[in-house]
Design a protein around this motif. Structure first.
Motif, PDB file in Angstrom:
ATOM      1  N   SER A  54     -23.478  -3.047  79.179  1.00 33.63           N
ATOM      2  CA  SER A  54     -22.895  -2.255  77.979  1.00 33.63           C
ATOM      3  C   SER A  54     -21.590  -1.739  78.274  1.00 33.63           C
ATOM      4  O   SER A  54     -21.206  -1.317  79.198  1.00 33.63           O
ATOM      5  N   GLY A  55     -20.843  -1.733  77.141  1.00 37.72           N
ATOM      6  CA  GLY A  55     -19.393  -1.299  76.999  1.00 37.72           C
ATOM      7  C   GLY A  55     -19.236  -0.704  75.939  1.00 37.72           C
ATOM      8  O   GLY A  55     -20.121  -0.036  74.887  1.00 37.72           O
ATOM      9  N   THR A  56     -18.017  -1.059  75.187  1.00 37.92           N
ATOM     10  CA  THR A  56     -17.518  -0.368  73.783  1.00 37.92           C
ATOM     11  C   THR A  56     -17.812  -1.690  72.713  1.00 37.92           C
ATOM     12  O   THR A  56     -17.310  -1.273  71.731  1.00 37.92           O
ATOM     13  N   ALA A  57     -18.025  -2.758  73.091  1.00 37.77           N
ATOM     14  CA  ALA A  57     -18.436  -3.808  71.972  1.00 37.77           C
ATOM     15  C   ALA A  57     -19.294  -3.456  70.977  1.00 37.77           C
ATOM     16  O   ALA A  57     -20.189  -2.686  71.283  1.00 37.77           O
ATOM     17  N   TYR A  58     -18.692  -3.887  69.867  1.00 36.86           N
ATOM     18  CA  TYR A  58     -19.959  -3.541  68.820  1.00 36.86           C
ATOM     19  C   TYR A  58     -19.807  -4.629  67.842  1.00 36.86           C
ATOM     20  O   TYR A  58     -18.896  -5.327  67.528  1.00 36.86           O
ATOM     21  N   ALA A  59     -20.744  -4.771  66.890  1.00 36.14           N
ATOM     22  CA  ALA A  59     -21.010  -5.307  65.658  1.00 36.14           C
ATOM     23  C   ALA A  59     -21.404  -4.407  64.519  1.00 36.14           C
ATOM     24  O   ALA A  59     -22.367  -3.810  64.671  1.00 36.14           O
ATOM     25  N   GLN A  60     -20.941  -4.395  63.414  1.00 35.83           N
ATOM     26  CA  GLN A  60     -21.136  -3.343  62.261  1.00 35.83           C
ATOM     27  C   GLN A  60     -21.079  -4.229  60.811  1.00 35.83           C
ATOM     28  O   GLN A  60     -20.406  -4.913  60.505  1.00 35.83           O
ATOM     29  N   LEU A  61     -21.946  -3.324  60.032  1.00 32.00           N
ATOM     30  CA  LEU A  61     -22.149  -3.694  58.618  1.00 32.00           C
ATOM     31  C   LEU A  61     -21.539  -2.380  57.758  1.00 32.00           C
ATOM     32  O   LEU A  61     -21.941  -1.190  58.299  1.00 32.00           O
ATOM     33  N   GLU A  62     -20.796  -2.549  56.766  1.00 32.03           N
ATOM     34  CA  GLU A  62     -20.303  -1.456  56.130  1.00 32.03           C
ATOM     35  C   GLU A  62     -20.655  -1.567  54.692  1.00 32.03           C
ATOM     36  O   GLU A  62     -19.908  -2.666  54.032  1.00 32.03           O
ATOM     37  N   TRP A  63     -21.160  -0.773  53.903  1.00 33.20           N
ATOM     38  CA  TRP A  63     -21.219  -0.744  52.377  1.00 33.20           C
ATOM     39  C   TRP A  63     -20.399   0.281  51.690  1.00 33.20           C
ATOM     40  O   TRP A  63     -19.861   1.024  52.129  1.00 33.20           O
ATOM     41  N   THR A  64     -19.857   0.041  50.469  1.00 32.92           N
ATOM     42  CA  THR A  64     -19.069   0.702  49.704  1.00 32.92           C
ATOM     43  C   THR A  64     -19.800   2.072  49.197  1.00 32.92           C
ATOM     44  O   THR A  64     -19.341   3.113  49.077  1.00 32.92           O
ATOM     45  N   THR A  65     -21.166   1.732  49.116  1.00 34.50           N
ATOM     46  CA  THR A  65     -22.035   3.154  48.559  1.00 34.50           C
ATOM     47  C   THR A  65     -23.263   3.120  49.649  1.00 34.50           C
ATOM     48  O   THR A  65     -23.489   1.819  50.189  1.00 34.50           O
ATOM     49  N   ALA A  66     -24.040   3.977  49.698  1.00 30.22           N
ATOM     50  CA  ALA A  66     -25.229   4.147  50.478  1.00 30.22           C
ATOM     51  C   ALA A  66     -26.309   3.152  50.260  1.00 30.22           C
ATOM     52  O   ALA A  66     -26.574   2.812  48.966  1.00 30.22           O
ATOM     53  N   ARG A  67     -26.839   2.512  51.292  1.00 30.17           N
ATOM     54  CA  ARG A  67     -27.918   1.811  51.175  1.00 30.17           C
ATOM     55  C   ARG A  67     -29.089   2.288  51.954  1.00 30.17           C
ATOM     56  O   ARG A  67     -29.011   2.879  52.893  1.00 30.17           O
ATOM     57  N   THR A  68     -30.518   2.195  51.606  1.00 31.36           N
ATOM     58  CA  THR A  68     -31.519   2.630  52.539  1.00 31.36           C
ATOM     59  C   THR A  68     -31.806   1.265  53.523  1.00 31.36           C
ATOM     60  O   THR A  68     -32.158   0.397  53.035  1.00 31.36           O
ATOM     61  N   VAL A  69     -31.617   1.686  54.742  1.00 28.43           N
ATOM     62  CA  VAL A  69     -31.934   0.667  55.966  1.00 28.43           C
ATOM     63  C   VAL A  69     -33.155   0.975  56.714  1.00 28.43           C
ATOM     64  O   VAL A  69     -32.954   2.106  57.091  1.00 28.43           O
ATOM     65  N   GLY A  70     -33.876   0.098  56.757  1.00 27.41           N
ATOM     66  CA  GLY A  70     -35.300   0.513  57.732  1.00 27.41           C
ATOM     67  C   GLY A  70     -35.300  -0.355  59.157  1.00 27.41           C
ATOM     68  O   GLY A  70     -36.117  -0.022  59.878  1.00 27.41           O
ATOM     69  N   ARG A  71     -34.522  -1.556  58.824  1.00 26.31           N
ATOM     70  CA  ARG A  71     -34.730  -2.583  60.086  1.00 26.31           C
ATOM     71  C   ARG A  71     -33.444  -3.497  59.971  1.00 26.31           C
ATOM     72  O   ARG A  71     -32.757  -3.664  58.927  1.00 26.31           O
ATOM     73  N   ILE A  72     -33.019  -3.874  61.416  1.00 23.51           N
ATOM     74  CA  ILE A  72     -31.944  -4.945  61.233  1.00 23.51           C
ATOM     75  C   ILE A  72     -32.518  -6.048  61.965  1.00 23.51           C
ATOM     76  O   ILE A  72     -33.516  -6.103  62.824  1.00 23.51           O
ATOM     77  N   VAL A  73     -32.076  -7.286  61.881  1.00 25.02           N
ATOM     78  CA  VAL A  73     -32.225  -8.337  62.456  1.00 25.02           C
ATOM     79  C   VAL A  73     -30.813  -9.133  63.036  1.00 25.02           C
ATOM     80  O   VAL A  73     -30.175  -9.139  62.364  1.00 25.02           O
ATOM     81  N   ILE A  74     -31.015  -9.519  64.425  1.00 27.86           N
ATOM     82  CA  ILE A  74     -29.986 -10.080  65.282  1.00 27.86           C
ATOM     83  C   ILE A  74     -30.285 -11.408  65.289  1.00 27.86           C
ATOM     84  O   ILE A  74     -31.174 -11.774  66.265  1.00 27.86           O
ATOM     85  N   ASP A  75     -29.755 -12.245  64.388  1.00 32.63           N
ATOM     86  CA  ASP A  75     -29.884 -13.773  64.876  1.00 32.63           C
ATOM     87  C   ASP A  75     -28.962 -14.364  66.100  1.00 32.63           C
ATOM     88  O   ASP A  75     -27.751 -14.428  65.593  1.00 32.63           O
ATOM     89  N   THR A  76     -29.276 -14.812  66.959  1.00 34.13           N
ATOM     90  CA  THR A  76     -28.427 -14.753  68.146  1.00 34.13           C
ATOM     91  C   THR A  76     -28.827 -16.298  68.939  1.00 34.13           C
ATOM     92  O   THR A  76     -29.912 -16.760  68.592  1.00 34.13           O
ATOM     93  N   ALA A  77     -27.721 -16.811  69.607  1.00 32.28           N
ATOM     94  CA  ALA A  77     -28.083 -17.707  70.544  1.00 32.28           C
ATOM     95  C   ALA A  77     -29.058 -17.566  71.523  1.00 32.28           C
ATOM     96  O   ALA A  77     -29.358 -16.375  72.039  1.00 32.28           O
ATOM     97  N   ALA A  78     -30.100 -18.427  71.965  1.00 31.95           N
ATOM     98  CA  ALA A  78     -31.082 -17.888  72.914  1.00 31.95           C
ATOM     99  C   ALA A  78     -30.629 -18.480  74.264  1.00 31.95           C
ATOM    100  O   ALA A  78     -29.596 -19.272  74.353  1.00 31.95           O
ATOM    101  N   CYS A  79     -31.235 -17.801  75.073  1.00 27.78           N
ATOM    102  CA  CYS A  79     -30.906 -18.157  76.574  1.00 27.78           C
ATOM    103  C   CYS A  79     -31.135 -19.431  77.262  1.00 27.78           C
ATOM    104  O   CYS A  79     -30.215 -20.031  77.940  1.00 27.78           O
ATOM    105  N   THR A  80     -32.120 -20.200  76.655  1.00 27.18           N
ATOM    106  CA  THR A  80     -32.344 -21.340  77.229  1.00 27.18           C
ATOM    107  C   THR A  80     -31.921 -22.616  76.316  1.00 27.18           C
ATOM    108  O   THR A  80     -32.177 -23.937  76.598  1.00 27.18           O
ATOM    109  N   VAL A  81     -31.514 -22.311  75.061  1.00 25.46           N
ATOM    110  CA  VAL A  81     -31.398 -23.623  74.273  1.00 25.46           C
ATOM    111  C   VAL A  81     -29.762 -23.485  73.543  1.00 25.46           C
ATOM    112  O   VAL A  81     -29.290 -22.461  73.295  1.00 25.46           O
TER     113      VAL A  81
END
Length: 157
Positions: A54-81
């Motif tokens: 862990s350091g200071t790296a980040y990924a961010q989403l920003e909207w111009t007006t407020a949104r109601t957010v209940g969950r996020i999903v990260i689609d990333t590369a797998a460890c073994t594939v």
């Protein structure tokens, strides 16, 4: 959340940014373009400058007006594939999930030790203009640095 559609990805209307890494055809706008890993050969991905701790790296989403957010999903590369020109192990293992309250970042929770795609559900939905994964880091498998994000998705519920 009233009238919430859990299938509507709010991220496609946001601006995606990161602390750095890929640019141009590998830029952060690939994180929320609506093309998941299954479509990576057509659209690509974004790699983020980060190590396996862990350091200071980040990924961010920003909207111009407020949104109601209940969950996020990260689609990333797998460890073994490996696929789509991405080395196995360029996996987002986790980070601190935060949302913007209008004046400062609020921590909703943390995610760690992930080796493939993952979901984080907020303790309760938040109304915000920004969400991010801060302290984003790579899994300690395979390549173990500069993790790949195919899609950073956000849903109201």
């Amino acid at each position: 959340v009233a009238n919430c559609n859990p299938a509507t990805n709010l991220a496609t209307t946001a601006t995606a940014t990161s602390n750095g890494g890929g640019s141009g055809s590998l830029g952060p706008d690939n994180m929320n373009d609506g093309y998941p890993e299954a479509s990576c050969s057509a659209q690509g991905w974004h790699w983020i400058t980060a190590g396996s701790s862990s350091g200071t790296a980040y990924a961010q989403l920003e909207w111009t007006t407020a949104r109601t957010v209940g969950r996020i999903v990260i689609d990333t590369a797998a460890c073994t594939v490996a696929g789509c020109g991405v080395l196995a192990g360029r996996t987002v293992a986790g980070g601190t999930i935060q949302w913007w309250n209008g004046t400062s970042w609020v921590t909703a929770g943390t995610v760690s030790a992930k080796t493939t795609d993952w979901t984080f559900t907020f303790p309760s939905p938040v109304s915000t203009t920004r969400v991010r994964v801060y302290g984003l880091h790579a899994a300690s498998c395979g390549y173990a640095t500069n993790p790949i994000v195919y899609e950073f998705q956000a849903f109201g519920c």
